[in-house]
Design a protein around this motif. Structure first.
Motif, PDB file in Angstrom:
ATOM      1  N   ARG A 230     -76.599  31.920 -93.769  1.00 14.37           N
ATOM      2  CA  ARG A 230     -76.566  33.273 -94.340  1.00 14.37           C
ATOM      3  C   ARG A 230     -76.251  34.341 -93.298  1.00 14.37           C
ATOM      4  O   ARG A 230     -75.592  35.331 -93.600  1.00 14.37           O
ATOM      5  CB  ARG A 230     -77.923  33.563 -94.997  1.00 14.37           C
ATOM      6  N   PHE A 231     -76.712  34.175 -92.054  1.00 17.62           N
ATOM      7  CA  PHE A 231     -76.563  35.212 -91.040  1.00 17.62           C
ATOM      8  C   PHE A 231     -75.684  34.729 -89.889  1.00 17.62           C
ATOM      9  O   PHE A 231     -76.089  33.855 -89.122  1.00 17.62           O
ATOM     10  CB  PHE A 231     -77.934  35.631 -90.492  1.00 17.62           C
ATOM     11  N   ASN A 232     -74.525  35.334 -89.766  1.00 20.87           N
ATOM     12  CA  ASN A 232     -73.612  34.985 -88.680  1.00 20.87           C
ATOM     13  C   ASN A 232     -73.777  36.003 -87.555  1.00 20.87           C
ATOM     14  O   ASN A 232     -72.954  36.887 -87.339  1.00 20.87           O
ATOM     15  CB  ASN A 232     -72.165  34.979 -89.190  1.00 20.87           C
ATOM     16  N   GLY A 233     -74.901  35.874 -86.858  1.00 20.01           N
ATOM     17  CA  GLY A 233     -75.212  36.807 -85.772  1.00 20.01           C
ATOM     18  C   GLY A 233     -76.415  36.317 -84.996  1.00 20.01           C
ATOM     19  O   GLY A 233     -76.757  35.131 -85.031  1.00 20.01           O
ATOM     20  N   ASN A 234     -77.074  37.216 -84.292  1.00 17.45           N
ATOM     21  CA  ASN A 234     -78.287  36.877 -83.557  1.00 17.45           C
ATOM     22  C   ASN A 234     -79.452  36.961 -84.536  1.00 17.45           C
ATOM     23  O   ASN A 234     -79.958  38.037 -84.829  1.00 17.45           O
ATOM     24  CB  ASN A 234     -78.489  37.841 -82.383  1.00 17.45           C
ATOM     25  N   LEU A 235     -79.880  35.826 -85.064  1.00 12.38           N
ATOM     26  CA  LEU A 235     -80.898  35.880 -86.110  1.00 12.38           C
ATOM     27  C   LEU A 235     -82.313  35.664 -85.583  1.00 12.38           C
ATOM     28  O   LEU A 235     -83.253  35.554 -86.377  1.00 12.38           O
ATOM     29  CB  LEU A 235     -80.583  34.899 -87.242  1.00 12.38           C
ATOM     30  N   TYR A 236     -82.493  35.676 -84.257  1.00 10.64           N
ATOM     31  CA  TYR A 236     -83.843  35.529 -83.702  1.00 10.64           C
ATOM     32  C   TYR A 236     -83.918  36.252 -82.352  1.00 10.64           C
ATOM     33  O   TYR A 236     -84.099  35.639 -81.316  1.00 10.64           O
ATOM     34  CB  TYR A 236     -84.170  34.040 -83.543  1.00 10.64           C
ATOM     35  N   PRO A 237     -83.773  37.570 -82.369  1.00 11.95           N
ATOM     36  CA  PRO A 237     -83.646  38.312 -81.101  1.00 11.95           C
ATOM     37  C   PRO A 237     -84.955  38.697 -80.438  1.00 11.95           C
ATOM     38  O   PRO A 237     -84.968  39.018 -79.250  1.00 11.95           O
ATOM     39  CB  PRO A 237     -82.899  39.576 -81.532  1.00 11.95           C
ATOM     40  N   THR A 238     -86.064  38.686 -81.166  1.00 13.46           N
ATOM     41  CA  THR A 238     -87.239  39.420 -80.683  1.00 13.46           C
ATOM     42  C   THR A 238     -87.985  38.726 -79.550  1.00 13.46           C
ATOM     43  O   THR A 238     -88.649  39.383 -78.761  1.00 13.46           O
ATOM     44  CB  THR A 238     -88.215  39.719 -81.837  1.00 13.46           C
ATOM     45  N   HIS A 239     -87.908  37.385 -79.452  1.00 19.37           N
ATOM     46  CA  HIS A 239     -88.587  36.707 -78.338  1.00 19.37           C
ATOM     47  C   HIS A 239     -88.035  37.179 -76.992  1.00 19.37           C
ATOM     48  O   HIS A 239     -88.787  37.372 -76.028  1.00 19.37           O
ATOM     49  CB  HIS A 239     -88.415  35.190 -78.446  1.00 19.37           C
ATOM     50  N   GLY A 240     -86.725  37.335 -76.915  1.00 19.94           N
ATOM     51  CA  GLY A 240     -86.139  37.809 -75.668  1.00 19.94           C
ATOM     52  C   GLY A 240     -86.244  39.310 -75.513  1.00 19.94           C
ATOM     53  O   GLY A 240     -86.488  39.820 -74.419  1.00 19.94           O
ATOM     54  N   LEU A 241     -86.082  40.030 -76.625  1.00 23.74           N
ATOM     55  CA  LEU A 241     -86.025  41.492 -76.558  1.00 23.74           C
ATOM     56  C   LEU A 241     -87.387  42.140 -76.372  1.00 23.74           C
ATOM     57  O   LEU A 241     -87.513  43.109 -75.615  1.00 23.74           O
ATOM     58  CB  LEU A 241     -85.363  42.032 -77.830  1.00 23.74           C
ATOM     59  N   GLY A 242     -88.403  41.643 -77.080  1.00 24.28           N
ATOM     60  CA  GLY A 242     -89.703  42.311 -77.060  1.00 24.28           C
ATOM     61  C   GLY A 242     -90.243  42.607 -75.673  1.00 24.28           C
ATOM     62  O   GLY A 242     -90.542  43.764 -75.341  1.00 24.28           O
ATOM     63  N   PRO A 243     -90.406  41.585 -74.818  1.00 20.31           N
ATOM     64  CA  PRO A 243     -90.974  41.836 -73.491  1.00 20.31           C
ATOM     65  C   PRO A 243     -90.135  42.773 -72.628  1.00 20.31           C
ATOM     66  O   PRO A 243     -90.683  43.627 -71.924  1.00 20.31           O
ATOM     67  CB  PRO A 243     -91.058  40.433 -72.875  1.00 20.31           C
ATOM     68  N   ILE A 244     -88.798  42.644 -72.662  1.00 17.12           N
ATOM     69  CA  ILE A 244     -87.995  43.520 -71.810  1.00 17.12           C
ATOM     70  C   ILE A 244     -87.952  44.935 -72.377  1.00 17.12           C
ATOM     71  O   ILE A 244     -87.863  45.909 -71.636  1.00 17.12           O
ATOM     72  CB  ILE A 244     -86.573  42.964 -71.566  1.00 17.12           C
ATOM     73  N   ALA A 245     -88.014  45.069 -73.705  1.00 24.19           N
ATOM     74  CA  ALA A 245     -88.061  46.399 -74.307  1.00 24.19           C
ATOM     75  C   ALA A 245     -89.319  47.136 -73.877  1.00 24.19           C
ATOM     76  O   ALA A 245     -89.284  48.348 -73.612  1.00 24.19           O
ATOM     77  CB  ALA A 245     -87.999  46.292 -75.832  1.00 24.19           C
ATOM     78  N   ALA A 413     -87.235  48.177 -84.851  1.00 28.03           N
ATOM     79  CA  ALA A 413     -86.104  48.254 -83.922  1.00 28.03           C
ATOM     80  C   ALA A 413     -85.703  46.873 -83.411  1.00 28.03           C
ATOM     81  O   ALA A 413     -84.508  46.550 -83.330  1.00 28.03           O
ATOM     82  CB  ALA A 413     -86.453  49.172 -82.755  1.00 28.03           C
ATOM     83  N   TRP A 414     -86.680  46.059 -83.058  1.00 28.35           N
ATOM     84  CA  TRP A 414     -86.366  44.733 -82.545  1.00 28.35           C
ATOM     85  C   TRP A 414     -85.776  43.848 -83.642  1.00 28.35           C
ATOM     86  O   TRP A 414     -84.848  43.081 -83.396  1.00 28.35           O
ATOM     87  CB  TRP A 414     -87.615  44.069 -81.956  1.00 28.35           C
ATOM     88  N   SER A 415     -86.310  43.966 -84.863  1.00 22.81           N
ATOM     89  CA  SER A 415     -85.811  43.147 -85.976  1.00 22.81           C
ATOM     90  C   SER A 415     -84.416  43.576 -86.419  1.00 22.81           C
ATOM     91  O   SER A 415     -83.614  42.747 -86.862  1.00 22.81           O
ATOM     92  CB  SER A 415     -86.768  43.237 -87.166  1.00 22.81           C
ATOM     93  N   ALA A 416     -84.117  44.863 -86.319  1.00 24.93           N
ATOM     94  CA  ALA A 416     -82.835  45.381 -86.804  1.00 24.93           C
ATOM     95  C   ALA A 416     -81.645  44.799 -86.050  1.00 24.93           C
ATOM     96  O   ALA A 416     -80.503  44.879 -86.525  1.00 24.93           O
ATOM     97  CB  ALA A 416     -82.810  46.910 -86.704  1.00 24.93           C
ATOM     98  N   ILE A 417     -81.897  44.188 -84.895  1.00 24.06           N
ATOM     99  CA  ILE A 417     -80.808  43.552 -84.153  1.00 24.06           C
ATOM    100  C   ILE A 417     -80.175  42.437 -84.984  1.00 24.06           C
ATOM    101  O   ILE A 417     -78.983  42.152 -84.852  1.00 24.06           O
ATOM    102  CB  ILE A 417     -81.328  43.003 -82.806  1.00 24.06           C
ATOM    103  N   VAL A 418     -80.960  41.815 -85.865  1.00 25.21           N
ATOM    104  CA  VAL A 418     -80.401  40.743 -86.706  1.00 25.21           C
ATOM    105  C   VAL A 418     -79.245  41.269 -87.556  1.00 25.21           C
ATOM    106  O   VAL A 418     -78.098  40.837 -87.381  1.00 25.21           O
ATOM    107  CB  VAL A 418     -81.497  40.100 -87.586  1.00 25.21           C
ATOM    108  N   PRO A 419     -79.468  42.189 -88.486  1.00 30.64           N
ATOM    109  CA  PRO A 419     -78.357  42.636 -89.336  1.00 30.64           C
ATOM    110  C   PRO A 419     -77.287  43.400 -88.581  1.00 30.64           C
ATOM    111  O   PRO A 419     -76.103  43.326 -88.942  1.00 30.64           O
ATOM    112  CB  PRO A 419     -79.039  43.532 -90.371  1.00 30.64           C
TER     113      PRO A 419
END
Length: 473
Positions: A230-245, A413-419
């Motif tokens: 269903r999702f042709n993109g980064n569908l699980y960004p938050t593990h990497g993004l959360g700590p650095i954000a 914000a972190w989840s919105a990277i998916v769509p």
């Protein structure tokens, strides 16, 4: 997605979007009086009554961990499959704790909201249920803690923010990687300026899940595999993004502004479907489907001119990595493949610090939270202890009326990277704007408090399990 599930989600969406009329539901009398949920403090809860929905891989671990936390009482358990709820109910009672009420079926969680009084809804379901459950929970007058991501569309993310502000209920995304030990160390160092100004960071979710995604039992009804269609993109960004954000003070001094995303073709999942279907008709449903590509690389620019790189690959045969890289004007840190820190003041930052220097850094910059609960967290477990540290911290904050480390704006914000990454890929890697879910409040929001801040009074239980085995942590 089958038609029954689609109809169910449609009904859930209608339910959560309306002023639903269940006996225990919160009435939105505060509509129009939205508050800033960054740094928000809710009234203290002497005891936090918890309802956990979704008792698959993540939910089972959550039930186990919460049996160890005094001041937390599991009062309800829910899963589509009744046997899972019964199994976890038995685990709780075998540990000498009060028996939680169980619910099952697709609508079980709705009955749970109606029939049980509790304070915290803890969501561990498949991703497409996260937004409707979060919204219904907050409108029912309870705080929400939800597995990642909080939403799969920008519209969903905005709706979760709006409802949290209106109901004045916490909505925390359970980004456990923010509580891993090296990440917490670098957050404290970043907060105290050891790296200087962090100008670039990198995060990832690189994890070979090919076998698990095609497993008949690991993800119920292949739900995660279907999301890779269903999702042709980064569908699980938050593990990497959360700590650095958090290290870059995103939403608390800076804000993500735009992104571009590029993706390879699929070189594994389609072939795996064809291979399995040759001997098992179950997999025929996936033959000929267009799966998301192996590697997605998403580049983000912040309002203050800093950059973030995120990667996502769950089908290539390569070692696990979240990268967790911080590059500052005075220093550098990276967790994978080997933990290392380099500082400009030591040989001009060209080499990693030796173990003696690292030990000194850990002694000086390990946050109070880790010093206080870290060793006990390792004994309880959950991805090496970070899951338990996250859960303990959440309960301690709720019991002491403290702000949460992650707020609803982080979740959105972190989840919105998916769509948004899906949109950029579809537009041939065109730049896409990232909404400011704080609505400008990032300019004055304060950074995450790394102290216990008057908390720390939530104790760890010593449990007696069946057969008299003492589970002391």
């Amino acid at each position: 997605m089958n038609s029954n599930r689609r109809d169910f989600l449609k009904s859930v969406s209608m339910l959560s979007a309306a002023a639903i009329t269940l006996p225990a539901l919160y009435v939105e009398a505060k509509a129009g009086q939205a508050v800033n949920m960054s740094g928000f403090t809710a009234p203290k809860l002497d005891k936090v009554r918890i309802a956990i929905v979704g008792l698959g891989n993540r939910g089972i671990g959550a039930v186990d961990r919460y049996t160890y936390i005094e001041g937390a009482e599991i009062v309800a358990l829910c899963d589509r499959h009744k046997d899972r709820a019964e199994k976890m109910q038995k685990l709780v009672t075998e540990r000498g704790l009060a028996q939680p009420t169980i619910f099952s079926g697709d609508a079980g969680w709705q009955h749970m909201l109606k029939e049980v009084k509790f304070d915290l809804l803890y969501i561990c379901t498949p991703w497409d249920l996260h937004t409707p459950m979060c919204i219904a929970g907050m409108r029912a007058g309870v705080h929400v803690a939800c597995e990642v991501p909080i939403g799969l569309s920008v519209k969903d993310c905005w709706e979760v923010v709006k409802v949290s502000e209106q109901t004045q209920k916490h909505c925390m995304m359970l980004e456990n990687c923010c509580y891993d030990f090296f990440e917490m160390l670098t957050l404290k160092m970043a907060r105290e300026g050891v790296f200087g100004e962090i100008i670039h960071a990198e995060g990832a979710y690189i994890h070979d899940l090919l076998d698990l995604n095609f497993s008949k039992t690991y993800y119920d009804d292949f739900w995660r595999l279907k999301e890779n269609i269903r999702f042709n993109g980064n569908l699980y960004p938050t593990h990497g993004l959360g700590p650095i954000a958090q290290c870059m003070q995103v939403n608390r001094g800076d804000v993500m502004d735009s992104l571009v995303a590029m993706q390879t073709d699929d070189y594994h999942m389609g072939e795996e479907a064809r291979k399995l279907a040759a001997s098992d008709a179950t997999y025929q449903q996936f033959v000929g489907k267009k799966f998301r590509g192996n590697m997605n690389t998403t580049l983000i620019r912040t309002r203050k001119g800093k950059t973030i790189m995120l990667q996502h690959d769950v089908s290539s045969p390569r070692p696990y990595s979240r990268i967790h890289q911080l590059s500052g004007t005075q220093g550098f840190a990276q967790k994978y493949p080997t933990e290392g820190i380099a500082l400009k003041r030591h040989k001009n930052g060209h080499v990693y610090l030796n173990e003696e220097m690292m030990a000194d850094l850990r002694k000086k910059y390990t946050p109070e939270l880790v010093t206080f609960i870290g060793e006990q967290a390792k004994k309880v477990g959950g991805h090496g202890g970070m899951d338990f540290m996250m859960d303990w911290r959440l309960i301690d904050c709720l019991r002491n009326g403290l702000p949460l480390d992650q707020d609803v704006y982080d979740a959105a914000a972190w989840s919105a990277i998916v769509p948004l990454s899906v949109e950029s890929v579809a537009k041939n890697s065109k730049s896409v704007n990232i909404p400011d879910f704080t609505k400008g409040a990032w300019k004055t929001n304060t950074p995450v408090d790394l102290t216990l801040n008057g908390g720390g009074n939530t104790k760890i239980r010593t449990l007696i399990q069946g057969g008299g085995k003492q589970l002391s942590v």
